[in-house]
Design a protein around this motif. Structure first.
Motif, PDB file in Angstrom:
ATOM      1  N   ILE A   7       1.016  -1.105  -0.072  1.00  0.00           N
ATOM      2  CA  ILE A   7      -0.048  -0.102  -0.041  1.00  0.00           C
ATOM      3  C   ILE A   7       0.808   1.242   0.167  1.00  0.00           C
ATOM      4  CG2 ILE A   7      -1.779   1.080   1.115  1.00  0.00           C
ATOM      5  CD1 ILE A   7      -2.576  -1.460   2.430  1.00  0.00           C
ATOM      6  N   LYS A   8       0.604   2.135  -0.856  1.00  0.00           N
ATOM      7  CA  LYS A   8       1.493   3.072  -0.880  1.00  0.00           C
ATOM      8  C   LYS A   8       1.129   4.297   0.038  1.00  0.00           C
ATOM      9  CE  LYS A   8       1.826   3.250  -6.008  1.00  0.00           C
ATOM     10  NZ  LYS A   8       1.870   4.089  -7.320  1.00  0.00           N
ATOM     11  N   ILE A   9       1.760   4.963   0.574  1.00  0.00           N
ATOM     12  CA  ILE A   9       1.757   6.068   1.894  1.00  0.00           C
ATOM     13  C   ILE A   9       0.786   7.116   1.505  1.00  0.00           C
ATOM     14  CG2 ILE A   9       3.660   7.585   1.135  1.00  0.00           C
ATOM     15  CD1 ILE A   9       2.738   6.214   4.557  1.00  0.00           C
ATOM     16  N   THR A  10       0.645   7.565   0.156  1.00  0.00           N
ATOM     17  CA  THR A  10      -0.308   8.244  -0.193  1.00  0.00           C
ATOM     18  C   THR A  10      -1.643   8.007   0.067  1.00  0.00           C
ATOM     19  OG1 THR A  10      -0.126   7.447  -2.732  1.00  0.00           O
ATOM     20  CG2 THR A  10       1.290   9.243  -2.229  1.00  0.00           C
ATOM     21  N   ARG A  14      -4.613  10.500   4.360  1.00  0.00           N
ATOM     22  CA  ARG A  14      -5.907  11.292   4.870  1.00  0.00           C
ATOM     23  C   ARG A  14      -6.012  10.731   6.451  1.00  0.00           C
ATOM     24  NH1 ARG A  14     -10.598   7.843   4.598  1.00  0.00           N
ATOM     25  NH2 ARG A  14     -10.195   6.097   3.468  1.00  0.00           N
ATOM     26  N   HIS A  15      -5.493   9.605   6.790  1.00  0.00           N
ATOM     27  CA  HIS A  15      -5.313   9.170   8.176  1.00  0.00           C
ATOM     28  C   HIS A  15      -4.205   9.584   9.125  1.00  0.00           C
ATOM     29  CE1 HIS A  15      -8.898   6.590   6.948  1.00  0.00           C
ATOM     30  NE2 HIS A  15      -8.206   6.131   6.102  1.00  0.00           N
ATOM     31  N   LEU A  16      -3.226  10.341   8.342  1.00  0.00           N
ATOM     32  CA  LEU A  16      -1.881  10.402   9.165  1.00  0.00           C
ATOM     33  C   LEU A  16      -1.722  11.891   9.005  1.00  0.00           C
ATOM     34  CD1 LEU A  16       0.378   7.863   7.361  1.00  0.00           C
ATOM     35  CD2 LEU A  16      -1.133   7.541   9.705  1.00  0.00           C
ATOM     36  N   THR A  17      -2.579  12.917   8.334  1.00  0.00           N
ATOM     37  CA  THR A  17      -2.322  14.238   8.285  1.00  0.00           C
ATOM     38  C   THR A  17      -3.118  15.100   8.895  1.00  0.00           C
ATOM     39  OG1 THR A  17      -3.575  14.293   6.138  1.00  0.00           O
ATOM     40  CG2 THR A  17      -1.077  13.912   5.870  1.00  0.00           C
ATOM     41  N   CYS A  18      -2.807  16.201   9.568  1.00  0.00           N
ATOM     42  CA  CYS A  18      -3.524  17.287  10.171  1.00  0.00           C
ATOM     43  C   CYS A  18      -4.609  17.845   9.480  1.00  0.00           C
ATOM     44  CB  CYS A  18      -2.638  18.038  11.122  1.00  0.00           C
ATOM     45  SG  CYS A  18      -3.533  19.192  12.140  1.00  0.00           S
ATOM     46  N   PHE A  19      -5.885  18.041   9.708  1.00  0.00           N
ATOM     47  CA  PHE A  19      -6.836  18.857   8.893  1.00  0.00           C
ATOM     48  C   PHE A  19      -6.354  20.156   9.070  1.00  0.00           C
ATOM     49  CE2 PHE A  19     -10.748  21.260   9.009  1.00  0.00           C
ATOM     50  CZ  PHE A  19     -11.310  20.794   7.702  1.00  0.00           C
ATOM     51  N   LEU A  20      -5.863  20.964   9.928  1.00  0.00           N
ATOM     52  CA  LEU A  20      -5.398  22.281  10.051  1.00  0.00           C
ATOM     53  C   LEU A  20      -4.262  22.789   9.184  1.00  0.00           C
ATOM     54  CD1 LEU A  20      -6.279  22.656  13.898  1.00  0.00           C
ATOM     55  CD2 LEU A  20      -7.854  23.349  11.791  1.00  0.00           C
ATOM     56  N   CYS A  21      -3.221  21.862   9.270  1.00  0.00           N
ATOM     57  CA  CYS A  21      -1.888  22.100   8.589  1.00  0.00           C
ATOM     58  C   CYS A  21      -1.804  21.463   7.551  1.00  0.00           C
ATOM     59  CB  CYS A  21      -0.902  22.171   9.860  1.00  0.00           C
ATOM     60  SG  CYS A  21      -0.369  20.441  10.303  1.00  0.00           S
ATOM     61  N   ALA A  22      -2.363  20.338   7.220  1.00  0.00           N
ATOM     62  CA  ALA A  22      -2.177  19.426   6.234  1.00  0.00           C
ATOM     63  C   ALA A  22      -0.739  19.052   6.104  1.00  0.00           C
ATOM     64  CB  ALA A  22      -2.337  20.277   4.589  1.00  0.00           C
ATOM     65  N   LEU A  78       2.495   5.178  15.020  1.00  0.00           N
ATOM     66  CA  LEU A  78       2.251   4.719  13.753  1.00  0.00           C
ATOM     67  C   LEU A  78       2.596   5.810  12.885  1.00  0.00           C
ATOM     68  CD1 LEU A  78      -1.436   3.193  14.321  1.00  0.00           C
ATOM     69  CD2 LEU A  78       0.667   2.136  14.117  1.00  0.00           C
ATOM     70  N   VAL A  79       2.645   7.057  12.867  1.00  0.00           N
ATOM     71  CA  VAL A  79       2.991   7.921  12.076  1.00  0.00           C
ATOM     72  C   VAL A  79       4.431   7.848  11.928  1.00  0.00           C
ATOM     73  CG1 VAL A  79       3.136  10.616  11.247  1.00  0.00           C
ATOM     74  CG2 VAL A  79       0.910   9.508  12.309  1.00  0.00           C
ATOM     75  N   TYR A  80       5.204   7.853  12.998  1.00  0.00           N
ATOM     76  CA  TYR A  80       6.799   7.855  12.848  1.00  0.00           C
ATOM     77  C   TYR A  80       7.251   6.719  12.089  1.00  0.00           C
ATOM     78  CZ  TYR A  80       7.175  11.822  16.111  1.00  0.00           C
ATOM     79  OH  TYR A  80       7.249  12.937  16.685  1.00  0.00           O
ATOM     80  N   LYS A  81       6.577   5.449  12.357  1.00  0.00           N
ATOM     81  CA  LYS A  81       6.791   4.162  11.833  1.00  0.00           C
ATOM     82  C   LYS A  81       6.657   4.247  10.276  1.00  0.00           C
ATOM     83  CE  LYS A  81       6.371   1.420  15.866  1.00  0.00           C
ATOM     84  NZ  LYS A  81       5.794   0.291  16.592  1.00  0.00           N
ATOM     85  N   LEU A  82       5.443   4.885   9.855  1.00  0.00           N
ATOM     86  CA  LEU A  82       5.106   4.755   8.496  1.00  0.00           C
ATOM     87  C   LEU A  82       5.956   5.907   7.769  1.00  0.00           C
ATOM     88  CD1 LEU A  82       1.276   4.503   8.501  1.00  0.00           C
ATOM     89  CD2 LEU A  82       2.816   2.828   7.687  1.00  0.00           C
ATOM     90  N   VAL A  83       6.438   7.064   8.226  1.00  0.00           N
ATOM     91  CA  VAL A  83       7.230   7.997   7.858  1.00  0.00           C
ATOM     92  C   VAL A  83       8.396   8.056   8.834  1.00  0.00           C
ATOM     93  CG1 VAL A  83       7.215  10.292   7.029  1.00  0.00           C
ATOM     94  CG2 VAL A  83       5.033   9.228   7.226  1.00  0.00           C
ATOM     95  N   PRO A  84       9.368   7.129   8.326  1.00  0.00           N
ATOM     96  CA  PRO A  84      10.607   7.157   9.008  1.00  0.00           C
ATOM     97  C   PRO A  84      11.368   8.225   9.433  1.00  0.00           C
ATOM     98  CG  PRO A  84      10.500   5.006   7.621  1.00  0.00           C
ATOM     99  CD  PRO A  84       9.426   6.043   7.023  1.00  0.00           C
ATOM    100  N   SER A  85      11.682   9.179   8.399  1.00  0.00           N
ATOM    101  CA  SER A  85      12.471  10.384   8.063  1.00  0.00           C
ATOM    102  C   SER A  85      11.752  11.355   9.123  1.00  0.00           C
ATOM    103  CB  SER A  85      12.722  10.859   7.004  1.00  0.00           C
ATOM    104  OG  SER A  85      11.444  11.083   6.218  1.00  0.00           O
ATOM    105  N   LEU A  86      10.396  11.229   9.607  1.00  0.00           N
ATOM    106  CA  LEU A  86       9.793  12.210  10.151  1.00  0.00           C
ATOM    107  C   LEU A  86      10.531  12.646  11.672  1.00  0.00           C
ATOM    108  CD1 LEU A  86       7.389  14.513  10.058  1.00  0.00           C
ATOM    109  CD2 LEU A  86       5.971  12.630  10.832  1.00  0.00           C
ATOM    110  N   LEU A  87      10.572  11.360  12.100  1.00  0.00           N
ATOM    111  CA  LEU A  87      10.952  11.768  13.539  1.00  0.00           C
ATOM    112  C   LEU A  87      12.359  12.118  13.631  1.00  0.00           C
ATOM    113  CD1 LEU A  87      10.843  11.276  16.791  1.00  0.00           C
ATOM    114  CD2 LEU A  87      11.836   8.945  16.458  1.00  0.00           C
TER     115      LEU A  87
END
Length: 331
Positions: A7-10, A14-22, A78-87
């Protein structure tokens, strides 16, 4: 085994992003009333102006909406694991900020390592694609129950001290592989250091090149503490670390087994075999008849080379051939 689908991260954004800052969640915070999540730095200023959820307009609290929001550590993990470079990037930005603002750093409590940017990926067990992972590859024989189980170790005789070390080691080895429940005999052990993006397919290719095996040999790779099901070829070392909660306390222990290819024998049906047998007998008969005809032709010539009178000239009846044990006898 069913094939897994990537499954692509894209598809999950919609489950991993903030509604206010996108952007991806940072310090994910969830509203208790509607369970909508936002970044903490986004939802706190918003609720200071209004007491309604920005997504569904539900009333968070009549007078103090900040009391009904909670930090969601599971979602943030979960967000940190799915987007490893974010942390890694977020911790770097925080360190730069507090380095340039020492007064803000002093206002934080001493145990606020994450807020100061001092939290590493090792403490949260977050893995990245470019990270090196130490692993061990053990080649063990398949677990097969012996025909006669050996006696237990408790039933050793009194004079067991007089036995040689080789006999004791052999006895322990046989005991550890009884009833098909042991790990099997250890044949080969290798320690590797690979990138976290290396897949099981790459490890199987490595094993084939080391032992000189062709594609007809089947290789199965298992996690050492869970050998119920073989790992998929598209599983990476990072996936295995997450699935089995590997905590970097030692090498990632993997076990592989090699199975010889099955030599299939062709089964000949009874009808086909009887047909082939009849064809063989008819060929033998025709060859024998040809040989008899040649012998008769040579015997009908005399010593001067002139042909003598054949049997057909003396008698009007044709010659009769008698068959006895596949031998042609002419009368």
């Amino acid at each position: 085994m069913n094939k897994s689908r990537k499954i692509k991260i894209t598809e999950l954004n919609r489950h991993l992003t903030c509604f206010l800052c996108a952007g991806y969640f940072i310090d994910a915070t969830t509203i208790i009333e509607c369970l909508h999540s936002f970044c903490r730095t986004c939802i706190v200023p918003f609720l200071q102006k209004t007491n309604q959820c920005p997504m569904c307009d539900v009333q968070v609290h009549k007078t103090r909406p900040l009391l009904n929001i909670r930090a969601d550590k599971t979602l943030q993990s979960l967000v940190y694991k799915l987007v490893p470079s974010l942390l890694k990037n977020e911790m770097g930005r925080r360190r730069e900020y507090f380095a340039s603002n020492p007064d803000a750093r002093r206002s934080l409590p001493p145990n606020a390592r994450e807020e100061r940017g001092e939290l590493g990926i090792e403490s949260l067990f977050i893995y990245t694609d470019d990270e090196d992972i130490s692993l061990s590859m053990e080649y063990r024989l398949p677990r097969v129950a012996p025909p006669h189980p050996p006696p237990p170790l408790a039933d050793k005789p009194d004079n067991d001290e007089d036995k040689t070390a080789e006999e004791s080691a052999e006895r322990k080895r046989r005991h550890s592989n009884t009833n098909g429940t042991g790990e099997g005999e250890l044949v080969d052990l290798r320690y590797l250091r690979c990138a976290a993006a290396v897949t099981i397919k790459h490890l199987k290719k490595f094993v084939r090149s080391k032992f000189g095996l062709d594609t007809s040999y089947q290789i199965d790779v298992f996690y050492k503490k869970s050998e119920e099901e073989a790992l998929f070829d598209d599983y990476s070392l990072m996936d295995i670390a997450y699935i089995f909660s590997w905590r970097r306390t030692g090498p990632l222990a993997l076990i592989y087994r090699i199975y010889e290819p099955n030599r299939k024998r062709r089964k000949i049906s009874k009808v086909k075999s009887s047909t082939n047998l009849k064809k063989t007998i008819s060929k033998e008969k025709s060859s024998e008849l040809e040989k008899t005809a040649v012998v008769e032709k040579t015997s009908d010539t005399n010593s001067n080379g002139r042909p003598t009178s054949s049997y057909a000239e003396k008698s009007s009846e044709p010659p009769i051939a008698h068959t006895t044990n596949n031998v042609i006898v002419s009368t």
